[in-house]
Design a protein around this motif. Structure first.
Motif, PDB file in Angstrom:
ATOM      1  N   LEU A   2     -15.125   0.466   1.658  1.00 39.27           N
ATOM      2  CA  LEU A   2     -15.912   0.558   0.429  1.00 39.27           C
ATOM      3  C   LEU A   2     -16.702   1.868   0.455  1.00 39.27           C
ATOM      4  CD1 LEU A   2     -16.303  -1.509  -1.953  1.00 39.27           C
ATOM      5  CD2 LEU A   2     -18.550  -1.936  -0.994  1.00 39.27           C
ATOM      6  N   ASP A   3     -16.210   2.877  -0.280  1.00 37.45           N
ATOM      7  CA  ASP A   3     -16.879   4.182  -0.267  1.00 37.45           C
ATOM      8  C   ASP A   3     -17.008   4.794  -1.664  1.00 37.45           C
ATOM      9  OD1 ASP A   3     -14.271   4.880  -0.817  1.00 37.45           O
ATOM     10  OD2 ASP A   3     -13.933   5.980   1.051  1.00 37.45           O
ATOM     11  N   GLY A   4     -16.492   4.117  -2.678  1.00 39.66           N
ATOM     12  CA  GLY A   4     -16.586   4.652  -4.029  1.00 39.66           C
ATOM     13  C   GLY A   4     -15.668   5.817  -4.304  1.00 39.66           C
ATOM     14  N   ARG A   5     -14.738   6.101  -3.386  1.00 41.84           N
ATOM     15  CA  ARG A   5     -13.867   7.276  -3.555  1.00 41.84           C
ATOM     16  C   ARG A   5     -12.425   6.907  -3.887  1.00 41.84           C
ATOM     17  NH1 ARG A   5     -16.882  11.508  -2.045  1.00 41.84           N
ATOM     18  NH2 ARG A   5     -18.610  11.106  -0.629  1.00 41.84           N
ATOM     19  N   LEU A   6     -12.109   5.625  -3.927  1.00 42.77           N
ATOM     20  CA  LEU A   6     -10.796   5.139  -4.336  1.00 42.77           C
ATOM     21  C   LEU A   6      -9.680   5.720  -3.473  1.00 42.77           C
ATOM     22  CD1 LEU A   6     -11.211   5.288  -8.216  1.00 42.77           C
ATOM     23  CD2 LEU A   6     -12.120   3.678  -6.577  1.00 42.77           C
ATOM     24  N   ASP A   7      -9.920   5.754  -2.143  1.00 44.38           N
ATOM     25  CA  ASP A   7      -8.924   6.311  -1.230  1.00 44.38           C
ATOM     26  C   ASP A   7      -7.740   5.369  -1.009  1.00 44.38           C
ATOM     27  OD1 ASP A   7     -11.767   7.346   0.593  1.00 44.38           O
ATOM     28  OD2 ASP A   7     -10.528   8.627  -0.683  1.00 44.38           O
ATOM     29  N   GLU A   8      -7.935   4.061  -1.196  1.00 45.04           N
ATOM     30  CA  GLU A   8      -6.894   3.098  -0.902  1.00 45.04           C
ATOM     31  C   GLU A   8      -5.746   3.221  -1.908  1.00 45.04           C
ATOM     32  OE1 GLU A   8     -10.016   2.472  -1.330  1.00 45.04           O
ATOM     33  OE2 GLU A   8     -10.838   1.581   0.501  1.00 45.04           O
ATOM     34  N   ILE A  27     -13.966  -4.512  -7.825  1.00 43.76           N
ATOM     35  CA  ILE A  27     -13.922  -3.952  -9.180  1.00 43.76           C
ATOM     36  C   ILE A  27     -14.401  -2.513  -9.104  1.00 43.76           C
ATOM     37  CG2 ILE A  27     -14.781  -4.133 -11.543  1.00 43.76           C
ATOM     38  CD1 ILE A  27     -15.246  -7.134 -10.978  1.00 43.76           C
ATOM     39  N   VAL A  28     -13.611  -1.610  -9.629  1.00 41.66           N
ATOM     40  CA  VAL A  28     -13.999  -0.201  -9.654  1.00 41.66           C
ATOM     41  C   VAL A  28     -14.192   0.230 -11.103  1.00 41.66           C
ATOM     42  CG1 VAL A  28     -11.616   0.618  -9.638  1.00 41.66           C
ATOM     43  CG2 VAL A  28     -13.435   2.126  -8.858  1.00 41.66           C
ATOM     44  N   VAL A  29     -15.278   0.967 -11.341  1.00 41.09           N
ATOM     45  CA  VAL A  29     -15.575   1.496 -12.667  1.00 41.09           C
ATOM     46  C   VAL A  29     -15.701   3.011 -12.528  1.00 41.09           C
ATOM     47  CG1 VAL A  29     -17.097   1.420 -14.666  1.00 41.09           C
ATOM     48  CG2 VAL A  29     -16.843  -0.619 -13.222  1.00 41.09           C
ATOM     49  N   ARG A  30     -14.801   3.714 -13.156  1.00 41.72           N
ATOM     50  CA  ARG A  30     -14.817   5.177 -13.162  1.00 41.72           C
ATOM     51  C   ARG A  30     -15.439   5.641 -14.471  1.00 41.72           C
ATOM     52  NH1 ARG A  30     -15.481  10.064 -10.885  1.00 41.72           N
ATOM     53  NH2 ARG A  30     -14.145  11.665 -11.808  1.00 41.72           N
ATOM     54  N   CYS A  31     -16.603   6.315 -14.375  1.00 39.42           N
ATOM     55  CA  CYS A  31     -17.359   6.771 -15.540  1.00 39.42           C
ATOM     56  C   CYS A  31     -17.207   8.281 -15.678  1.00 39.42           C
ATOM     57  CB  CYS A  31     -18.840   6.406 -15.397  1.00 39.42           C
ATOM     58  SG  CYS A  31     -19.160   4.644 -15.225  1.00 39.42           S
ATOM     59  N   TYR A  32     -16.278   8.692 -16.515  1.00 43.23           N
ATOM     60  CA  TYR A  32     -16.141  10.125 -16.779  1.00 43.23           C
ATOM     61  C   TYR A  32     -17.335  10.594 -17.604  1.00 43.23           C
ATOM     62  CZ  TYR A  32     -11.339   9.756 -15.098  1.00 43.23           C
ATOM     63  OH  TYR A  32     -10.236   9.539 -14.315  1.00 43.23           O
ATOM     64  N   ASP A  33     -17.769  11.834 -17.356  1.00 39.28           N
ATOM     65  CA  ASP A  33     -18.937  12.354 -18.063  1.00 39.28           C
ATOM     66  C   ASP A  33     -18.783  13.848 -18.253  1.00 39.28           C
ATOM     67  OD1 ASP A  33     -21.614  13.094 -18.900  1.00 39.28           O
ATOM     68  OD2 ASP A  33     -22.256  11.158 -18.135  1.00 39.28           O
ATOM     69  N   SER A  48     -17.692  16.446 -10.168  1.00 37.71           N
ATOM     70  CA  SER A  48     -17.980  17.271 -11.345  1.00 37.71           C
ATOM     71  C   SER A  48     -17.519  16.619 -12.646  1.00 37.71           C
ATOM     72  CB  SER A  48     -17.303  18.637 -11.202  1.00 37.71           C
ATOM     73  OG  SER A  48     -15.892  18.479 -11.075  1.00 37.71           O
ATOM     74  N   ALA A  49     -16.603  15.631 -12.549  1.00 34.92           N
ATOM     75  CA  ALA A  49     -16.054  15.025 -13.763  1.00 34.92           C
ATOM     76  C   ALA A  49     -16.673  13.676 -14.098  1.00 34.92           C
ATOM     77  CB  ALA A  49     -14.541  14.868 -13.629  1.00 34.92           C
ATOM     78  N   GLY A  50     -17.518  13.133 -13.206  1.00 34.90           N
ATOM     79  CA  GLY A  50     -18.113  11.838 -13.491  1.00 34.90           C
ATOM     80  C   GLY A  50     -18.601  11.148 -12.235  1.00 34.90           C
ATOM     81  N   TRP A  51     -18.808   9.849 -12.334  1.00 34.63           N
ATOM     82  CA  TRP A  51     -19.239   9.064 -11.184  1.00 34.63           C
ATOM     83  C   TRP A  51     -18.461   7.757 -11.135  1.00 34.63           C
ATOM     84  CZ3 TRP A  51     -22.338   4.457 -11.694  1.00 34.63           C
ATOM     85  CH2 TRP A  51     -22.778   4.178 -12.991  1.00 34.63           C
ATOM     86  N   THR A  52     -18.361   7.211  -9.930  1.00 33.37           N
ATOM     87  CA  THR A  52     -17.522   6.045  -9.690  1.00 33.37           C
ATOM     88  C   THR A  52     -18.317   4.996  -8.938  1.00 33.37           C
ATOM     89  OG1 THR A  52     -15.574   7.469  -9.547  1.00 33.37           O
ATOM     90  CG2 THR A  52     -15.361   5.221  -8.694  1.00 33.37           C
ATOM     91  N   ALA A  53     -18.230   3.748  -9.381  1.00 35.44           N
ATOM     92  CA  ALA A  53     -18.863   2.618  -8.699  1.00 35.44           C
ATOM     93  C   ALA A  53     -17.777   1.652  -8.252  1.00 35.44           C
ATOM     94  CB  ALA A  53     -19.849   1.914  -9.629  1.00 35.44           C
ATOM     95  N   GLU A  54     -17.772   1.326  -6.961  1.00 33.94           N
ATOM     96  CA  GLU A  54     -16.799   0.402  -6.391  1.00 33.94           C
ATOM     97  C   GLU A  54     -17.550  -0.837  -5.905  1.00 33.94           C
ATOM     98  OE1 GLU A  54     -13.060   0.446  -3.196  1.00 33.94           O
ATOM     99  OE2 GLU A  54     -14.585   2.015  -3.140  1.00 33.94           O
ATOM    100  N   PHE A  55     -17.336  -1.975  -6.559  1.00 28.91           N
ATOM    101  CA  PHE A  55     -18.022  -3.220  -6.248  1.00 28.91           C
ATOM    102  C   PHE A  55     -17.160  -4.085  -5.330  1.00 28.91           C
ATOM    103  CE2 PHE A  55     -19.667  -1.824 -10.289  1.00 28.91           C
ATOM    104  CZ  PHE A  55     -20.986  -2.245 -10.352  1.00 28.91           C
ATOM    105  N   ARG A  56     -17.810  -4.712  -4.360  1.00 26.30           N
ATOM    106  CA  ARG A  56     -17.168  -5.785  -3.581  1.00 26.30           C
ATOM    107  C   ARG A  56     -18.012  -7.043  -3.764  1.00 26.30           C
ATOM    108  NH1 ARG A  56     -17.332  -8.664   1.228  1.00 26.30           N
ATOM    109  NH2 ARG A  56     -15.256  -9.205   2.052  1.00 26.30           N
ATOM    110  N   ILE A  57     -17.464  -8.037  -4.438  1.00 21.06           N
ATOM    111  CA  ILE A  57     -18.190  -9.262  -4.742  1.00 21.06           C
ATOM    112  C   ILE A  57     -17.522 -10.412  -4.001  1.00 21.06           C
ATOM    113  CG2 ILE A  57     -18.972 -10.805  -6.573  1.00 21.06           C
ATOM    114  CD1 ILE A  57     -18.758  -8.362  -8.459  1.00 21.06           C
ATOM    115  N   PRO A  58     -18.102 -10.861  -2.890  1.00 18.37           N
ATOM    116  CA  PRO A  58     -17.492 -11.961  -2.129  1.00 18.37           C
ATOM    117  C   PRO A  58     -17.380 -13.218  -2.972  1.00 18.37           C
ATOM    118  CG  PRO A  58     -19.186 -10.845  -0.826  1.00 18.37           C
ATOM    119  CD  PRO A  58     -19.299 -10.336  -2.228  1.00 18.37           C
TER     120      PRO A  58
END
Length: 726
Positions: free
Chosen positions: A30-36, A76-82, A156-166
């Protein structure tokens, strides 16, 4: 009702209302970088629409959401382009901080898939954690704390939130391929733009669960860890207490204490909580008030044991009439703690039934057993009929006191507009009180975008006294209501106006033997015409109001120290101005001024609030309330100030300092609270509380340093809580 039967009209141009969850077969970082690699192949949604400012229009910034799961959790991952990352707003770090000052994303998970309740998880670009339970039509319990994680990254293009909800944080029907109701909301602070995946109509919104979407393909789900234990250890140093002239009243002491809370999953949808030797030393102090009325003041609950699923035990009207008010357990009338020896709760859902049971045994001088039973049965899509019973059995010779009630809530959607009729009735019994006094309310609410209307009618018998409840006034008829007209002119930077003219908002109370239609029977009356008010596109709020008030005290009462209002019938008129800047600014101000006649004389009320957000670690705020009154029976100036300093080291470590002063009680109080979360579920608290007199003639008067040796009260507490999952 299955997903195919849902109301999937989220505004104009409805699209698919489902998202498939991808199965994860390897460990996840879980790092918010969507490496998987599984994220690249996962199903996604990006059809977000505005609810504000332009209903139904495509979102101005792209948002992409993906969902995955394994045997233990939902991801759940939410990618927020800005397009303008330099203007991103992110000032909060502390858990459960108000994220409305920042850009943020919220997830709504209706894990029961019943369109009646949901869990809400949110974060901002700093990775702050915020969560809540939602139920009914508008009942949001922000004090619930679940066990979950989020990781955030920026580029530079936005921010990303990666949630882990047990799965342990959720309540659901176990089995093969269950479905979860689901929605996502993104808020862009600099634009005051609200974007949603589903339910983006202005008469709908994030919490209109009948219009939610669905997560499918969740596989074979089972809720793990039927038992969670939260043992705690506490050390306390209590200072010697003194009166306002420095005389000792209570000796100091050192002590320790231990206890445990347990959470047991009785079934996938039913949970039991048990607490033994409970202590709430870490709870933030109540904010003081100066009460310039002759009626009691309502303080909100802050203790965690009573907060989870607390809405299930509600019947009545918060702050006016409540059959169950949890502060009646473990706190005396002054707010001082009473020992809770043990307590238990059972809550959740069994088919169409929602169930809540609470029992607590208190010690101290007045040992007692307090019990509450509450049930609700589903009706139609969102409605219910319910019942409640409360009991207080004291060892002090007062016998057994009881109360009970019934309620029905019927939220409807008529031609796309909201309409909510509601009715409750309650009764109480106590030794020495003849009969069974009643209280009831009939109301209808019509909250919509252009018109927001409400009207209610109360009757409360003079002997009505629920032993575990709160009743502000008895022996009355009462009606309240408002008719708000809220057009959207789209000019001069105004987003929406708000008028209550020519029909004012009202609150009228008459004698129980009288009539609300005859002003001679009125005890109190309040009318307010909002001649101009609303919200600007930049998020600022303003109001210009005219008020007409009446009070008819039957006996004298002390409104402020040494100033006594005599019996009579008083009418007066007042004027009011309000302006509050949106909290997304680094430095925000708010001002409220109300002036005019008052009990045969004149008064001016002034409220000022200032908040500075340092951009991620430091937040400082000050609130000042001042009332200056010149009355025929005397003059007074009432002043109350509250200042907060918050320093957040990171999302799991925070320091809060809170100082309060009021000149009615002539004291100043300090609360210092350090909170460290080593891992989600564990907590370490270091708390210091102290109060000092400010009485002008006192020898040990704060801020004289000699006052530090003569506190009115003081305590230093260290508490550690550890979560165990055997």
């Amino acid at each position: 009702m299955g997903a195919a039967q849902r109301d999937n009209s989220g505004g104009s141009g409805a699209s698919s209302a489902t998202i498939r969850a991808t199965l994860i077969r390897a460990p996840v970082t879980l790092d918010g970088r969507l490496d998987e690699p599984f994220w690249a192949a996962a199903d996604s949604i990006d059809d977000f629409r505005q609810r504000e400012p332009l209903e139904g229009s495509p979102a101005t910034e792209r948002t992409v959401v993906k969902v995955a799961h394994d045997a233990d959790a939902v991801y759940i991952v939410v990618r927020c382009y800005d397009s303008n990352m330099r203007s991103l707003r992110a000032s909060q770090l502390r858990r459960d901080a108000d994220l409305s000052s920042d850009d943020n994303v919220q997830l709504l998970i209706d894990s029961f898939d019943d369109r009646r309740s949901a869990f809400v998880f949110a974060t901002n670009p700093n990775g702050a954690l915020w969560d809540a339970q939602f139920s009914g039509v508008d009942d949001l319990n922000e004090n619930w704390n679940g066990i979950w994680e989020v990781a955030v990254s920026r580029d530079s293009a936005g921010w990303t939130a990666e949630f882990r909800i047990p799965l342990l944080a959720l309540r659901f029907h176990a089995g093969t391929n269950p479905e979860f109701g689901f929605n996502v909301r993104r808020f862009i602070r600099r634009k005051n733009e609200e974007d949603l995946w589903r339910s983006y109509g202005r008469a709908q919104g994030f919490y209109r669960l009948s219009s939610e979407g669905t997560i499918t393909d969740l596989g074979d789900l089972h809720r793990p860890h039927d038992l969670e234990l939260y043992p705690y250890a506490l050390g306390r140093a209590v200072e010697t207490e003194h009166d306002s002239v420095g005389g000792e009243t209570t000796g100091g002491y050192f002590g320790g204490k231990g206890g445990v809370d347990a959470k047991l999953g009785m079934s996938p949808t039913l949970t039991a909580d048990v607490t033994v030797n409970t202590d709430f030393a870490q709870v933030e102090a109540d904010q003081q008030v100066i009460n310039l009325t002759r009626f009691p003041f309502f303080f909100p609950e802050k203790r965690q044991f009573f907060l989870e699923s607390s809405s299930l035990l509600d019947l009545g009207t918060p702050g006016r009439v409540q059959l169950f008010y949890s502060r009646r357990i473990g706190l005396d009338t002054s707010g001082a703690p009473v020992p809770i020896l043990a307590g238990g709760r059972l809550y959740g859902r069994l088919g169409p039934w929602r169930i809540g049971v609470l029992d607590a045994q208190t010690g101290g001088a007045d040992k007692a057993n307090d019990a509450v039973v509450r049930v609700q049965h589903d009706l139609f899509d969102r409605s219910y009929i319910g019942a409640i019973g409360t009991l207080h059995a004291s060892s002090g010779g007062q016998g057994v006191q009881r109360a009970g009630g019934l309620d029905v809530d019927l939220p409807l959607v008529v031609h796309g507009a909201n309409l909510e009729p509601k009715f409750w009735i309650a009764a109480s019994q106590a030794p020495g009180v003849p009969g069974t006094p009643l209280a009831w309310r009939l109301s209808t609410d019509n909250p919509n975008d252009l018109f927001d209307n409400f009207v209610s009618l109360y009757r409360i018998d003079s002997g009505f006294a629920p032993p575990l409840g709160f009743v502000r006034r008895t022996g009355i008829w009462e009606t309240t209501g408002h008719v708000d007209f809220m057009p959207r002119p789209g000019v001069l930077g105004i987003r929406q106006l708000d008028f209550t003219f020519p029909v004012p908002s009202w609150d009228i109370i008459a004698n129980e033997t009288g009539s609300l239609l005859r002003s001679a029977d009125w005890q109190t009356a309040w009318f307010e015409w909002r001649v101009f008010g609303g919200d600007r596109q930049n998020g600022d709020h303003f109001e210009i109001n005219f008020q007409r008030l009446m009070d008819a005290p039957g006996g004298s009462f002390e409104i402020f120290r040494g100033v006594v209002i005599q019996p009579g019938r008083y009418w007066w008129s007042r004027y009011e101005l309000q302006y509050f800047m949106n909290p997304g600014r680094p430095l925000s101000f708010g001002a409220f001024v109300n002036w005019g006649q008052f009990y045969g004389g004149h008064s001016t009320d002034l409220e000022l609030t200032v908040t500075w957000r340092g951009g991620g670690h430091l937040i400082v705020s000050t609130d000042l309330t001042r009332t200056r009154a010149d009355l025929p029976v005397g003059a007074f100036t009432a002043m109350l100030s509250a200042s907060r300093l918050e320093y957040d080291f990171n999302t799991r470590t925070s320091l809060l300092a809170f100082a309060q002063y009021d000149n009615e009680s002539e004291r100043v109080d300090f609360n210092l609270r350090f909170h460290w979360i080593p891992v989600i579920g564990d907590d370490v608290f270091v708390v210091w509380n102290s109060g000092y007199t400010t009485e002008p003639l006192a020898r040990f008067r704060f801020p004289d340093t000699r006052a530090l040796a003569r506190p009115l009260n003081g305590a230093f507490v260290v508490k550690a809580v550890h979560r165990l999952t055997p």
